[in-house]
Scaffold this motif. Structure first.
Motif, PDB file in Angstrom:
ATOM      1  N   UNK A 101      29.979  48.282  13.056  1.00 12.44           N
ATOM      2  CA  UNK A 101      29.309  47.631  14.190  1.00 12.44           C
ATOM      3  C   UNK A 101      28.890  48.643  15.244  1.00 12.44           C
ATOM      4  N   UNK A 102      29.691  49.681  15.429  1.00 10.44           N
ATOM      5  CA  UNK A 102      29.415  50.693  16.446  1.00 10.44           C
ATOM      6  C   UNK A 102      28.439  51.765  15.974  1.00 10.44           C
ATOM      7  N   UNK A 103      28.146  51.803  14.692  1.00  9.58           N
ATOM      8  CA  UNK A 103      27.298  52.842  14.109  1.00  9.58           C
ATOM      9  C   UNK A 103      25.848  52.700  14.582  1.00  9.58           C
ATOM     10  N   UNK A 104      25.252  53.800  15.021  1.00  8.56           N
ATOM     11  CA  UNK A 104      23.884  53.772  15.556  1.00  8.56           C
ATOM     12  C   UNK A 104      22.862  53.321  14.514  1.00  8.56           C
ATOM     13  N   UNK A 105      23.022  53.738  13.266  1.00  9.98           N
ATOM     14  CA  UNK A 105      22.083  53.311  12.215  1.00  9.98           C
ATOM     15  C   UNK A 105      22.193  51.808  11.981  1.00  9.98           C
ATOM     16  N   UNK A 106      23.414  51.278  11.982  1.00  9.13           N
ATOM     17  CA  UNK A 106      23.595  49.832  11.844  1.00  9.13           C
ATOM     18  C   UNK A 106      22.933  49.094  13.000  1.00  9.13           C
ATOM     19  N   UNK A 107      23.116  49.603  14.210  1.00  8.44           N
ATOM     20  CA  UNK A 107      22.523  48.944  15.370  1.00  8.44           C
ATOM     21  C   UNK A 107      20.999  48.939  15.295  1.00  8.44           C
ATOM     22  N   UNK A 108      20.403  50.018  14.798  1.00  8.82           N
ATOM     23  CA  UNK A 108      18.946  50.077  14.658  1.00  8.82           C
ATOM     24  C   UNK A 108      18.467  49.099  13.594  1.00  8.82           C
ATOM     25  N   UNK A 145      35.179  47.530   9.861  1.00  3.92           N
ATOM     26  CA  UNK A 145      34.068  46.676  10.300  1.00  3.92           C
ATOM     27  C   UNK A 145      33.607  47.084  11.689  1.00  3.92           C
ATOM     28  N   UNK A 146      34.549  47.395  12.574  1.00  4.37           N
ATOM     29  CA  UNK A 146      34.181  47.811  13.932  1.00  4.37           C
ATOM     30  C   UNK A 146      33.426  49.132  13.918  1.00  4.37           C
ATOM     31  N   UNK A 147      33.840  50.056  13.061  1.00  2.62           N
ATOM     32  CA  UNK A 147      33.123  51.339  12.945  1.00  2.62           C
ATOM     33  C   UNK A 147      31.685  51.104  12.499  1.00  2.62           C
ATOM     34  N   UNK A 154      17.239  45.890   4.130  1.00  2.00           N
ATOM     35  CA  UNK A 154      18.410  45.736   3.278  1.00  2.00           C
ATOM     36  C   UNK A 154      18.733  47.032   2.538  1.00  2.00           C
ATOM     37  N   UNK A 155      17.716  47.767   2.114  1.00  2.00           N
ATOM     38  CA  UNK A 155      17.959  49.060   1.465  1.00  2.00           C
ATOM     39  C   UNK A 155      18.635  50.024   2.445  1.00  2.00           C
ATOM     40  N   UNK A 156      18.210  49.997   3.695  1.00  2.00           N
ATOM     41  CA  UNK A 156      18.841  50.832   4.714  1.00  2.00           C
ATOM     42  C   UNK A 156      20.299  50.458   4.916  1.00  2.00           C
ATOM     43  N   UNK A 157      20.591  49.164   4.940  1.00  2.00           N
ATOM     44  CA  UNK A 157      21.972  48.711   5.093  1.00  2.00           C
ATOM     45  C   UNK A 157      22.809  49.094   3.878  1.00  2.00           C
ATOM     46  N   UNK A 158      22.227  48.993   2.707  1.00  2.00           N
ATOM     47  CA  UNK A 158      22.932  49.379   1.495  1.00  2.00           C
ATOM     48  C   UNK A 158      23.282  50.867   1.519  1.00  2.00           C
ATOM     49  N   UNK A 159      22.293  51.690   1.866  1.00  2.00           N
ATOM     50  CA  UNK A 159      22.536  53.135   1.950  1.00  2.00           C
ATOM     51  C   UNK A 159      23.605  53.447   3.001  1.00  2.00           C
ATOM     52  N   UNK A 160      23.527  52.774   4.145  1.00  2.00           N
ATOM     53  CA  UNK A 160      24.513  52.996   5.197  1.00  2.00           C
ATOM     54  C   UNK A 160      25.908  52.633   4.714  1.00  2.00           C
ATOM     55  N   UNK A 161      26.035  51.491   4.047  1.00  2.00           N
ATOM     56  CA  UNK A 161      27.362  51.051   3.605  1.00  2.00           C
ATOM     57  C   UNK A 161      27.975  52.037   2.610  1.00  2.00           C
ATOM     58  N   UNK A 162      27.147  52.775   1.902  1.00  2.52           N
ATOM     59  CA  UNK A 162      27.649  53.775   0.951  1.00  2.52           C
ATOM     60  C   UNK A 162      28.220  54.999   1.658  1.00  2.52           C
ATOM     61  N   UNK A 163      27.877  55.187   2.931  1.00  2.00           N
ATOM     62  CA  UNK A 163      28.323  56.375   3.657  1.00  2.00           C
ATOM     63  C   UNK A 163      29.541  56.118   4.540  1.00  2.00           C
ATOM     64  N   UNK A 164      29.905  54.875   4.723  1.00  2.00           N
ATOM     65  CA  UNK A 164      30.987  54.544   5.659  1.00  2.00           C
ATOM     66  C   UNK A 164      32.312  54.337   4.936  1.00  2.00           C
ATOM     67  N   UNK A 165      33.343  54.931   5.466  1.00  2.00           N
ATOM     68  CA  UNK A 165      34.682  54.722   4.922  1.00  2.00           C
ATOM     69  C   UNK A 165      35.052  53.253   5.053  1.00  2.00           C
TER      70      UNK A 165
END
Length: 102
Positions: free
Chosen positions: A72-79, A68-70, A23-34
């Motif tokens: 879904x396609x993000x490699x970090x999100x997929x991992x 949302x699609x961006x 969840x921390x990884x997802x939180x950090x990722x969401x902070x980087x995505x437009x």
């Protein structure tokens, strides 16, 4: 706005620390995505107690379906998503995803 909702029935042997790391990884990722905002997640504390085994969940808000699609396609999100599936009861069967326009 699109609200991305993910509920997970994690395997009993999955440590809370492991879930927190995901969840921390997802939180950090969401902070980087437009177009991504308001990550929130954790273990249910519902007084209704009708989780039916789906004791953990998170939400992320997206400005548009393209945002949302961006994600879904993000490699970090997929991992990170693969880690959720690997730790869920029955793999993908232990994961529910809803995307609701709000």
């Amino acid at each position: 706005m699109i609200r991305h909702i993910v509920l997970t029935r994690f395997a009993p042997e999955t440590a809370e620390g492991t879930i927190a790391e995901i969840y921390n990884g997802l939180s950090r990722l969401s902070e980087t995505l437009a177009g991504a905002h308001n990550f929130g997640g954790g273990r249910s504390q519902s007084p209704e107690q009708i989780e039916r085994g789906y004791m953990h969940g998170f939400t992320i808000d997206f400005d548009t379906w393209d945002d949302l699609q961006a994600y879904a396609d993000n490699a970090a999100h997929q991992a990170l998503g693969a880690q959720i599936v690997a730790n869920a009861v029955g793999g993908l069967d232990g994961v529910l995803v809803l995307d609701i326009e709000v």
